[in-house]
Design a protein around this motif. Structure first.
Motif, short mmCIF file in Angstrom:
data_model
loop_
_atom_site.label_atom_id
_atom_site.label_comp_id
_atom_site.label_asym_id
_atom_site.label_seq_id
_atom_site.Cartn_x
_atom_site.Cartn_y
_atom_site.Cartn_z
N UNK A 112 -30.33 4.63 39.74
CA UNK A 112 -29.11 4.80 39.66
C UNK A 112 -28.24 5.22 40.79
N UNK A 113 -28.97 6.17 41.48
CA UNK A 113 -28.38 6.98 42.75
C UNK A 113 -28.34 5.64 43.84
N UNK A 114 -29.38 5.00 43.80
CA UNK A 114 -29.47 4.13 44.86
C UNK A 114 -28.43 2.93 44.81
N UNK A 115 -28.41 2.51 43.35
CA UNK A 115 -27.37 1.37 43.02
C UNK A 115 -25.86 1.95 43.30
N UNK A 116 -25.77 3.52 43.28
CA UNK A 116 -24.49 3.92 43.57
C UNK A 116 -24.08 3.93 44.83
N UNK A 117 -25.03 4.31 45.71
CA UNK A 117 -24.83 4.13 47.21
C UNK A 117 -24.57 3.05 47.66
#
Length: 440
Positions: A112-117
């Protein structure tokens, strides 16, 4: 955005989607539905959020139902076989745990952090497992401790915090000087200080996505089992942190735009006896060919020669032919039951302990030993090992409850709320708990 719900494809659009600008995901280690459903637990903040927002009666976790694989599922929406974190630790050649898994590079799936960035959003995380060296977290206080002195987490946290100096910044502005025992599991101050750190980051940096892991309730249940004063004090501390985060969101002026989610990684089983399954292997001259690796409530059979299917069959045979007094202490997990949970792909057989029992890695001594306290890790198909779910704020309905959901649903819901791309997630998005409009 299109979400597939069984065989029906719906076009689901959030009502006032622009209002969901922030998601805060709080994981309380060892979180159980009773904590917010029963008034006997000291959880005023969570009780209010559950009643006014959305809650689930049960959340099915993964197998093994332990912390690091579960938290990685919460961050990816896939099972251990997909994300690569099978246990809390690596498995040594001798069958013993060999170092906790810290580094983000061990995760094989999209997070989810990668998707957010990639969506252009800002990210933050406090004490989340397997986040060391995570390049997608803007403000990261990872869960890690000294290899030489595991009780002291301060130096290691400082070294791996991102950006450099963030740990010193939060100590100066949020916690004040930290003694060693104010930042480890020996004290309930651990959760309190992690909460202060997260609240500071919320106010100072206003991240679009914040993940926070609170470990004290897990430690209390390992010591005392499911009930008792230790557990009440620990969950009261976690509840206080929930209130602190809520207040920080309000002070930061972003509360009305925030979806606040509270969940956990597993439930707990009170125990009285440990079982040493490697004694069975040793007594049947199989100890040099295979070993059981304990994950607490479950143990996984590792064959030293991966092509040695005969040994697996021999182990199955010996387990089935144990005396009834021993065979009744556990159940065998194999075939479709093991396959559907997508656990360690190198394992074809596991055992899950009965109520009150758990497994250890001992190869010497008696089969059974005293084992008071509490454990998790069991095959997740009964209430006590399930975790919980509360959701409140932007994007969620008011005063709504559902009976059952799955751990992998949570990151799918987060991705939906922030309109992020998480195509590999296996969870479901439930329109019935979201402020959405539907059209076929």
């Amino acid at each position: 955005m299109q979400i597939v719900l069984h065989s029906l494809v719906l076009s689901i659009l959030p009502v006032n989607a622009q209002e969901v600008k922030h998601v805060v995901l709080i994981s309380i280690d060892g979180f159980r539905p009773e904590f917010y459903k029963e008034e006997s637990w000291p959880t005023a903040n969570m009780g209010i959020l559950a009643r006014k927002g959305v809650y689930a009666d049960e959340v099915r976790t993964i197998f093994p139902s332990v912390t690091y694989p579960s938290h990685t599922t919460l961050a990816t929406g896939v099972f251990p076989a997909g994300h690569g974190i099978y246990y809390n630790t690596k498995v040594g050649d001798n069958g013993k745990p060999e170092g906790w898994i810290y580094d983000f590079k061990e995760i094989k799936a999209r997070t989810i952090w990668q998707a957010a960035k990639e969506k252009g959003l800002s990210t933050a995380s406090v004490s989340w497992p397997v986040t060391v060296n995570n390049p997608y977290i803007d403000y990261n206080i990872p869960e890690i401790w000294s290899m030489k002195n595991p009780v002291d987490r301060r130096g290691a946290t400082s070294s791996y915090a991102n950006p450099k100096g963030l740990f010193e910044e939060v100590v100066e502005n949020a916690t004040g000087t930290l003694g060693m025992n104010e930042y480890n599991l020996t004290s309930l101050r651990m959760d309190a200080n992690l909460g202060r750190i997260a609240a500071y980051i919320v106010e100072r940096y206003k991240p679009n996505l914040l993940t926070l892991h609170l470990p004290n309730t897990d430690g209390a249940q390992h010591r005392a089992g499911r009930n008792g004063d230790q557990v009440k004090r620990a969950i009261a501390g976690a509840d206080y942190v929930v209130g602190e985060i809520y207040d920080a969101l309000e002070r930061a002026g972003i509360l009305e735009n925030t979806a606040l989610i509270i969940t956990g990684d597993h439930g707990f089983v009170s125990t009285h006896t440990s079982i040493s399954p490697n004694i069975w292997l040793k007594e049947n001259n199989l100890g040099d060919k295979a070993f059981f690796f304990s994950a607490g409530g479950a143990a996984f059979l590792h064959v030293k020669d991966k092509k040695d299917t005969r040994t697996i069959e021999k182990v199955k045979h010996l387990l089935c032919n144990l005396p009834l007094s021993e065979r009744s202490l556990f159940r065998v997990i194999e075939g479709e039951k093991l396959k559907k949970m997508e656990s360690d792909p190198g394992v074809d057989l596991a055992i899950s302990a009965g109520d009150g029992f758990y497994f250890d890695n001992k190869t010497e001594g008696p089969l059974l030993n005293n084992g008071t306290g509490g454990k998790h890790g069991y095959y997740p198909d009964f209430h006590n090992i399930y975790t919980g779910f509360i959701a409140y704020g932007a994007g969620f309905k008011h005063a709504k409850s559902i009976s059952f959901m799955q751990m992998e649903d949570i990151p799918a819901i987060i991705a939906f709320l922030l309109d992020m791309d998480l195509p590999g997630a296996k969870g479901m998005v439930y329109p019935g708990i979201l402020e959405v409009s539907e059209s076929e």
